[in-house]
Motif scaffolding. Structure first.
Motif, PDB file in Angstrom:
ATOM      1  N   ASN A   1       0.836  -1.211   0.000  1.00 54.49           N
ATOM      2  CA  ASN A   1       0.000   0.000   0.000  1.00 54.49           C
ATOM      3  C   ASN A   1       0.863   1.250   0.000  1.00 54.49           C
ATOM      4  O   ASN A   1       1.598   1.507   0.948  1.00 54.49           O
ATOM      5  N   THR A   2       0.759   2.016  -1.092  1.00 56.48           N
ATOM      6  CA  THR A   2       1.447   3.302  -1.164  1.00 56.48           C
ATOM      7  C   THR A   2       0.377   4.375  -1.000  1.00 56.48           C
ATOM      8  O   THR A   2      -0.639   4.328  -1.683  1.00 56.48           O
TER       9      THR A   2
ATOM     10  N   HIS B   1      -1.407   4.930   8.850  1.00 58.71           N
ATOM     11  CA  HIS B   1      -1.670   3.770   9.711  1.00 58.71           C
ATOM     12  C   HIS B   1      -3.174   3.597   9.946  1.00 58.71           C
ATOM     13  O   HIS B   1      -3.673   2.480   9.942  1.00 58.71           O
ATOM     14  N   ILE B   2      -3.871   4.704  10.140  1.00 59.88           N
ATOM     15  CA  ILE B   2      -5.326   4.631  10.348  1.00 59.88           C
ATOM     16  C   ILE B   2      -5.980   4.031   9.097  1.00 59.88           C
ATOM     17  O   ILE B   2      -6.823   3.144   9.182  1.00 59.88           O
ATOM     18  N   ARG B   3      -5.520   4.508   7.935  1.00 64.82           N
ATOM     19  CA  ARG B   3      -6.076   3.991   6.669  1.00 64.82           C
ATOM     20  C   ARG B   3      -5.750   2.502   6.525  1.00 64.82           C
ATOM     21  O   ARG B   3      -6.559   1.722   5.980  1.00 64.82           O
ATOM     22  N   THR B   4      -4.579   2.101   7.026  1.00 67.64           N
ATOM     23  CA  THR B   4      -4.186   0.689   6.940  1.00 67.64           C
ATOM     24  C   THR B   4      -5.086  -0.171   7.825  1.00 67.64           C
ATOM     25  O   THR B   4      -5.474  -1.280   7.417  1.00 67.64           O
TER      26      THR B   4
ATOM     27  N   LEU C   1      -9.387  -4.167   8.101  1.00 69.17           N
ATOM     28  CA  LEU C   1     -10.731  -4.551   8.549  1.00 69.17           C
ATOM     29  C   LEU C   1     -11.609  -4.891   7.336  1.00 69.17           C
ATOM     30  O   LEU C   1     -12.370  -5.864   7.357  1.00 69.17           O
ATOM     31  N   ASP C   2     -11.467  -4.114   6.267  1.00 71.54           N
ATOM     32  CA  ASP C   2     -12.279  -4.345   5.060  1.00 71.54           C
ATOM     33  C   ASP C   2     -11.885  -5.619   4.327  1.00 71.54           C
ATOM     34  O   ASP C   2     -12.711  -6.237   3.672  1.00 71.54           O
ATOM     35  N   ASN C   3     -10.599  -5.983   4.416  1.00 71.75           N
ATOM     36  CA  ASN C   3     -10.113  -7.119   3.632  1.00 71.75           C
ATOM     37  C   ASN C   3      -9.714  -8.331   4.471  1.00 71.75           C
ATOM     38  O   ASN C   3      -9.078  -9.255   3.944  1.00 71.75           O
TER      39      ASN C   3
END
Lengths: 59, 283
Positions: free
Chosen positions: B33-34, B104-107, B112-114
């Motif tokens: 993830n970039t 990190h929050i986006r990660t 959680l989504d995947n």
């Protein structure tokens, strides 16, 4: 002063401000590096010429 | 939830590249993830090393994504701004720490989504002025991940930083300095413990020391966000304070931010797309 402006700017403007400061810093860094490199190159040349003269004098 | 998948926060630089290579040997699927936001340039550069990874470990192992984090990063910076400004002052300029926190929050949301239970990044102890690479901030981030059943790792944290990055080395000052002075002999063991050396060994880099070179610049995004915090830290704060004081204040600030976002992530875990933080997610 620079930091006070930064802390008061909204996020997007702060990004642009950082970018501008970055390029200013880059400009000074590159100039500083180029000048130092020129001085070191010239010192090296002088050192080589000096050692050649010493060699000729001895020979 | 451990299903052989891992997310790597991937900038494309040597540390995250080595992290990805190490994870490729342990996991079936590696999500690279970039993250991209306003103020980042040449984010697509990260793709250069994805191709190298795919050539070495197989094309199906890596899934590379560039994910936008504009809204989220802006929110991480701006939430309770006046209160934080009065409490932490110029620590609000800690752009890199806050930007990385948004990543990190986006990660966490991505995991959680995947249904992914493992995350790692290329944090390294030698970048100690950056909040996101401080051991105690990493511990807090680890707690945030653990709350959502995610295992957070820093596999290259203890690696050495390459030598030859200062002025004297780049100018080859040894050409003109008098010989015979006490010069530190290069520590061969230390050299072997750098990310560059290990990447060279794996055949992913042409030389052992690429940090700061033209190649290094061409394989990762560019951002000058660190300038303001560097001016504050090096030009002002560290003149009157010790590094330990700086670290302590930074950790306190980051910890409070992390705790705030844990509450929002809790809400996301319960309500999903109806939660407040879901509005900040861009696809």
């Amino acid at each position: 002063m620079i930091c006070s402006i930064g802390v008061l700017l909204p996020w997007r403007l702060r990004c642009i401000y950082s970018e501008a400061l970055g390029w200013v810093a880059q400009f000074f860094y590159l100039n500083y590096f180029a000048i130092l490199k020129f001085i070191v190159d010239e010192l090296e040349k002088a050192k080589l010429e000096d050692s050649k003269k010493t060699d000729n004098g001895n020979g | 939830m451990d299903n052989g998948k891992i997310v790597v926060l991937f900038s494309g630089g040597t540390d995250s590249l080595l992290t990805s290579a190490l994870m490729a040997e342990k996991f079936k699927e590696v999500y690279l993830n970039t993250y991209h936001r306003f103020g980042f340039f040449s984010t697509a550069n990260s793709g250069v090393n994805v191709r190298k990874l795919k050539e070495k470990y197989g094309g199906t192992k890596f899934i590379h994504r560039i994910i936008k984090t504009d809204k989220l990063t802006k929110y991480v910076f701006n939430e309770r701004y006046l209160r934080n400004l009065l409490k932490y002052g110029f620590f609000m300029l800690s752009n890199c720490g806050l930007c990385k926190l948004a990543m990190h929050i986006r990660t966490v949301i991505f995991c959680l989504d995947n249904n992914i239970a493992n995350v790692c990044d290329g944090a390294n102890r030698n970048m100690r002025l950056f909040p996101d690479q401080m051991k105690n901030v990493l511990k807090e981030l680890g707690k945030m991940y653990a709350r959502f059943g995610i295992n957070y790792m820093n596999p290259v944290f203890d690696l050495e930083y390459p030598e030859g990055l200062d002025y004297a080395d780049r100018l080859h000052l040894d050409r003109v300095l008098p010989a015979g002075g006490e010069k530190d002999s290069p520590d061969a063991g230390k050299k072997k413990r750098t990310a560059g050396y290990k990447l060279c060994e794996l055949g992913l880099m042409p030389s052992e020391n690429v940090k700061g070179t033209e190649l290094d610049r061409k394989m990762q995004p560019r951002c000058f966000g660190f300038i303001l915090s560097n001016i504050f830290i090096n030009g002002y704060y560290l003149h009157d304070h010790t590094y330990e004081e700086y670290e302590k204040a930074t950790v306190k600030f980051q910890k409070e931010k992390i705790e705030f976002f844990i509450r929002l992530l809790d809400e996301y875990a319960q309500k999903g797309k109806k939660s407040r933080i879901a509005r900040l997610i861009e696809d």
